[in-house]
Design a protein around this motif. Sequence first.
Motif, short mmCIF file in Angstrom:
data_model
loop_
_atom_site.label_atom_id
_atom_site.label_comp_id
_atom_site.label_asym_id
_atom_site.label_seq_id
_atom_site.Cartn_x
_atom_site.Cartn_y
_atom_site.Cartn_z
N UNK A 2 0.83 -1.20 0.00
CA UNK A 2 0.00 0.00 0.00
C UNK A 2 0.87 1.26 0.00
N UNK A 3 1.91 1.28 0.79
CA UNK A 3 2.80 2.45 0.84
C UNK A 3 3.49 2.67 -0.50
N UNK A 4 3.90 1.59 -1.14
CA UNK A 4 4.54 1.71 -2.45
C UNK A 4 3.57 2.26 -3.48
N UNK A 5 2.37 1.71 -3.53
CA UNK A 5 1.37 2.19 -4.49
C UNK A 5 1.00 3.65 -4.23
N UNK A 6 0.85 4.01 -2.97
CA UNK A 6 0.50 5.38 -2.64
C UNK A 6 1.61 6.35 -3.03
N UNK A 7 2.86 5.96 -2.77
CA UNK A 7 3.96 6.86 -3.12
C UNK A 7 4.11 6.99 -4.63
N UNK A 8 3.90 5.90 -5.37
CA UNK A 8 3.97 5.99 -6.83
C UNK A 8 2.86 6.88 -7.38
N UNK A 9 1.66 6.74 -6.84
CA UNK A 9 0.54 7.54 -7.33
C UNK A 9 0.69 9.01 -6.96
N UNK A 10 1.35 9.29 -5.85
CA UNK A 10 1.46 10.67 -5.39
C UNK A 10 2.65 11.40 -6.01
N UNK A 11 3.80 10.75 -6.08
CA UNK A 11 5.03 11.45 -6.44
C UNK A 11 5.46 11.29 -7.89
N UNK A 12 4.93 10.34 -8.62
CA UNK A 12 5.34 10.12 -10.00
C UNK A 12 4.27 10.70 -10.93
N UNK A 13 4.70 11.58 -11.84
CA UNK A 13 3.76 12.15 -12.80
C UNK A 13 4.08 11.58 -14.18
N UNK A 14 3.07 11.10 -14.90
CA UNK A 14 3.33 10.53 -16.22
C UNK A 14 3.68 11.62 -17.23
N UNK A 15 4.49 11.25 -18.21
CA UNK A 15 4.85 12.18 -19.26
C UNK A 15 3.86 12.01 -20.41
N UNK A 16 3.20 13.09 -20.79
CA UNK A 16 2.27 13.03 -21.90
C UNK A 16 3.02 13.31 -23.19
N UNK A 17 2.63 12.60 -24.24
CA UNK A 17 3.26 12.80 -25.55
C UNK A 17 2.24 12.51 -26.63
N UNK A 18 2.51 12.99 -27.81
CA UNK A 18 1.62 12.79 -28.93
C UNK A 18 1.82 11.40 -29.50
N UNK A 19 0.72 10.78 -29.95
CA UNK A 19 0.79 9.42 -30.44
C UNK A 19 0.15 9.35 -31.82
N UNK A 20 0.79 8.62 -32.73
CA UNK A 20 0.27 8.46 -34.08
C UNK A 20 0.09 6.98 -34.36
N UNK A 21 -1.10 6.61 -34.85
CA UNK A 21 -1.40 5.22 -35.19
C UNK A 21 -1.74 5.16 -36.66
N UNK A 22 -1.05 4.29 -37.40
CA UNK A 22 -1.31 4.13 -38.82
C UNK A 22 -2.36 3.05 -39.01
N UNK A 23 -3.43 3.39 -39.74
CA UNK A 23 -4.51 2.45 -40.01
C UNK A 23 -4.48 2.12 -41.49
N UNK A 24 -4.47 0.83 -41.85
CA UNK A 24 -4.45 0.47 -43.27
C UNK A 24 -5.71 0.98 -43.97
#
Length: 74
Positions: A19-41
Amino acid sequence: MPSLMRFLTVLAALAAAVFATLYSLATFVTPQTREMTVTIPSQRLKPPPATAAARNSQTAGAGAEAAAEGPQPR
């Protein structure tokens, strides 16, 4: 009884650590947002017309119609 209490204490300590590990990861780590491109046939975007599929004798629907008509001479 002491072994049961020891077992429950170890389980509680492990649960608290998880629980402490999950709480610390959710609180202190921020995800990096980036643009994503998906090619569709292009075949998935524009399927072949339905009339072309009806003329093709190798389609799944043609097999059911041919079975209803009877055996085909070869």
